[in-house]
Structures are given as C-alpha cells and as structure tokens.
Write an enzyme that holds these catalytic residues in place. Structure first.
Site, PDB file in Angstrom:
ATOM      1  N   GLY A  49       0.759  -1.242   0.000  1.00  0.00           N
ATOM      2  CA  GLY A  49       0.000   0.000   0.000  1.00  0.00           C
ATOM      3  C   GLY A  49       0.785   1.284   0.000  1.00  0.00           C
ATOM      4  O   GLY A  49       0.346   2.279  -0.569  1.00  0.00           O
ATOM      5  N   GLU A 103       3.829   3.851   6.456  1.00  0.00           N
ATOM      6  CA  GLU A 103       2.592   3.118   6.170  1.00  0.00           C
ATOM      7  C   GLU A 103       1.681   4.023   5.352  1.00  0.00           C
ATOM      8  O   GLU A 103       1.694   5.244   5.510  1.00  0.00           O
ATOM      9  CB  GLU A 103       1.870   2.755   7.469  1.00  0.00           C
ATOM     10  CG  GLU A 103       2.348   1.470   8.089  1.00  0.00           C
ATOM     11  CD  GLU A 103       1.694   0.241   7.474  1.00  0.00           C
ATOM     12  OE1 GLU A 103       1.419   0.240   6.254  1.00  0.00           O
ATOM     13  OE2 GLU A 103       1.473  -0.717   8.211  1.00  0.00           O
ATOM     14  N   ASP A 104       0.863   3.428   4.497  1.00  0.00           N
ATOM     15  CA  ASP A 104      -0.151   4.186   3.786  1.00  0.00           C
ATOM     16  C   ASP A 104      -1.263   4.596   4.751  1.00  0.00           C
ATOM     17  O   ASP A 104      -1.742   5.720   4.724  1.00  0.00           O
ATOM     18  CB  ASP A 104      -0.714   3.402   2.606  1.00  0.00           C
ATOM     19  CG  ASP A 104      -1.165   1.982   2.980  1.00  0.00           C
ATOM     20  OD1 ASP A 104      -0.888   1.530   4.108  1.00  0.00           O
ATOM     21  OD2 ASP A 104      -1.784   1.324   2.125  1.00  0.00           O
ATOM     22  N   ASP A 107      -4.738   1.809  10.936  1.00  0.00           N
ATOM     23  CA  ASP A 107      -6.059   1.701  11.557  1.00  0.00           C
ATOM     24  C   ASP A 107      -5.925   0.935  12.873  1.00  0.00           C
ATOM     25  O   ASP A 107      -5.701   1.533  13.908  1.00  0.00           O
ATOM     26  CB  ASP A 107      -7.124   1.145  10.611  1.00  0.00           C
ATOM     27  CG  ASP A 107      -6.680  -0.069   9.824  1.00  0.00           C
ATOM     28  OD1 ASP A 107      -5.821  -0.824  10.294  1.00  0.00           O
ATOM     29  OD2 ASP A 107      -7.217  -0.273   8.733  1.00  0.00           O
ATOM     30  N   LYS A 135      -6.521   6.320  11.332  1.00  0.00           N
ATOM     31  CA  LYS A 135      -7.875   6.164  11.858  1.00  0.00           C
ATOM     32  C   LYS A 135      -7.791   6.005  13.374  1.00  0.00           C
ATOM     33  O   LYS A 135      -7.731   4.897  13.888  1.00  0.00           O
ATOM     34  CB  LYS A 135      -8.546   4.920  11.259  1.00  0.00           C
ATOM     35  CG  LYS A 135      -8.772   4.970   9.768  1.00  0.00           C
ATOM     36  CD  LYS A 135      -9.431   3.671   9.315  1.00  0.00           C
ATOM     37  CE  LYS A 135      -9.727   3.647   7.856  1.00  0.00           C
ATOM     38  NZ  LYS A 135     -10.353   2.371   7.437  1.00  0.00           N
ATOM     39  N   PHE A 156     -13.877   2.269   5.293  1.00  0.00           N
ATOM     40  CA  PHE A 156     -12.987   1.619   4.339  1.00  0.00           C
ATOM     41  C   PHE A 156     -12.763   2.520   3.133  1.00  0.00           C
ATOM     42  O   PHE A 156     -13.714   3.092   2.589  1.00  0.00           O
ATOM     43  CB  PHE A 156     -13.563   0.271   3.890  1.00  0.00           C
ATOM     44  CG  PHE A 156     -12.595  -0.512   3.060  1.00  0.00           C
ATOM     45  CD1 PHE A 156     -11.548  -1.192   3.659  1.00  0.00           C
ATOM     46  CD2 PHE A 156     -12.704  -0.543   1.687  1.00  0.00           C
ATOM     47  CE1 PHE A 156     -10.623  -1.900   2.900  1.00  0.00           C
ATOM     48  CE2 PHE A 156     -11.792  -1.259   0.916  1.00  0.00           C
ATOM     49  CZ  PHE A 156     -10.754  -1.935   1.525  1.00  0.00           C
ATOM     50  N   ASP A 163      -6.066  -0.646  -1.494  1.00  0.00           N
ATOM     51  CA  ASP A 163      -6.831  -1.479  -2.415  1.00  0.00           C
ATOM     52  C   ASP A 163      -8.036  -2.132  -1.773  1.00  0.00           C
ATOM     53  O   ASP A 163      -8.179  -2.168  -0.549  1.00  0.00           O
ATOM     54  CB  ASP A 163      -5.931  -2.580  -2.974  1.00  0.00           C
ATOM     55  CG  ASP A 163      -5.662  -3.678  -1.958  1.00  0.00           C
ATOM     56  OD1 ASP A 163      -5.961  -4.844  -2.257  1.00  0.00           O
ATOM     57  OD2 ASP A 163      -5.162  -3.377  -0.851  1.00  0.00           O
ATOM     58  N   ARG A 169      -5.519   0.439  -6.377  1.00  0.00           N
ATOM     59  CA  ARG A 169      -4.240   1.021  -5.957  1.00  0.00           C
ATOM     60  C   ARG A 169      -3.765   2.120  -6.895  1.00  0.00           C
ATOM     61  O   ARG A 169      -3.070   3.035  -6.482  1.00  0.00           O
ATOM     62  CB  ARG A 169      -3.151  -0.054  -5.881  1.00  0.00           C
ATOM     63  CG  ARG A 169      -3.313  -1.039  -4.755  1.00  0.00           C
ATOM     64  CD  ARG A 169      -2.049  -1.901  -4.620  1.00  0.00           C
ATOM     65  NE  ARG A 169      -2.269  -3.074  -3.807  1.00  0.00           N
ATOM     66  CZ  ARG A 169      -2.251  -3.085  -2.479  1.00  0.00           C
ATOM     67  NH1 ARG A 169      -2.036  -1.979  -1.816  1.00  0.00           N
ATOM     68  NH2 ARG A 169      -2.443  -4.209  -1.813  1.00  0.00           N
TER      69      ARG A 169
END
Length: 178
Positions: A49, A103-104, A107, A135, A156, A163, A169
């Site tokens: 990601g 990190e993308d 969460d 998040k 989401f 993705d 993506r």
C-alpha cells in the site's frame, strides 16, 4: 476527481482529492527534513500500500536518505485479518541507523505492533513511524506515530496505493466505500 466508482462488488464515493494528498505528503516531508537535517535515515515503506506515498514523499525529502522495503499484509477484502504475513524483510545492516517506517494507513495498528519490535531487534539508533492516513478510532495497538498526514474516520477507503482485493491502488485520489 471522478464520480462514484465500482471496484469488484463494492461502490465508492470521492473522498480525498489528489491535491489534499499531496499537501499532506509535503507536510510530512518538511517535518522529516527538519528532524533529519544532518542525518541519513533509512526509509522503510511497508508494501504494497505505501508505494505511492513513499514515492511522492521521497521527491520532497531534501535530507540524505536511503530506502528499502518490507512487505506485510493483514487485510482480506475490507477487514483486517488480525494476522500478519511478512514476505520481504530488511536485508541491510541497520545497527545504529535512524529508521522511518512508512505506512499508507494505520487503523488497528496490529501490523506495526509486529513490525516495530522486529526492526528494533536489529539495533537501530531510532525507529519512527510515518503514515499518510490514520484512523484514531480504529487503533487497538499501543504504537507511537511520529508523522501523520491526515486523520480520518473508521471507514474503508481505496486509491493512492490502498486497495480492495487488489483493485484501486492505481487511483490518484482516495475513495470511501458507500
């Protein structure tokens, strides 16, 4: 930005524009440039990601730096599986190095809760964490996050490296599930 899109069996609405993403990336780069002005950190994006985020971030870093990648995943569909599969690890000697894990999205934090101790066991001088998206209401692991592009609700999303079962993506914007 496009209108609603469909990926597989799910529909998504426009959520974060390319301009908003790039602004957040630049803010993170400025902070890293300030924090590591006279150092040479090792940037460690978590694949798959974070590849777009890492690429754009690297374009704005003025400090000297190296980059290597690790691959980890804990998602299937729209839910975290809770288990982690690290497929590609760090091959460099990071003893005494400053490491920035990218990190993308963060969460639950479960992925990083497993990655961070593994990296710390390799003897770096420091380990910091950067994420484009965070998040806070989904966070379940006790991890420190040093660089945050944007805080978002626990919905989401896809696009800009994120993705849905491998789809989306390539989108330059971010979309939220309807």
């Amino acid at each position: 930005m496009q209108q609603n899109i469909t990926l597989g069996d799910k529909s998504f609405r426009p959520y974060i524009t390319e301009a908003q993403i790039q602004s957040a990336v630049k803010r993170i780069a400025e902070k890293i440039n300030s924090d590591f002005k006279d150092k040479c950190p090792l940037i460690v994006p978590v694949l798959n990601g974070s590849f777009m985020f890492a690429s754009d971030l690297m374009k704005h870093l003025t400090c000297q730096c190296h980059i290597t990648f690790i691959k980890a995943s804990s998602y299937k569909g729209t839910e975290s599986t809770g288990s982690l599969a690290t497929l590609i690890g760090i091959n460099e000697d990071i003893t005494g190095r400053d490491v920035i894990i990218l990190e993308d999205i963060i969460d639950t934090g479960h992925t990083l809760a497993k990655i961070i101790p593994s990296i710390k066991a390799l003897g770096p001088a420091s380990v910091r964490v950067g994420t484009l998206l965070f998040k806070p209401k989904a966070l379940k692991a006790d991890i420190g996050i040093d660089y945050v592009g944007m805080e978002i609700p626990n919905e989401f999303i896809v696009g800009y490296g994120l993705d849905y079962d491998g789809l989306g993506r390539n989108l330059k914007e971010i979309y939220q599930v309807i």
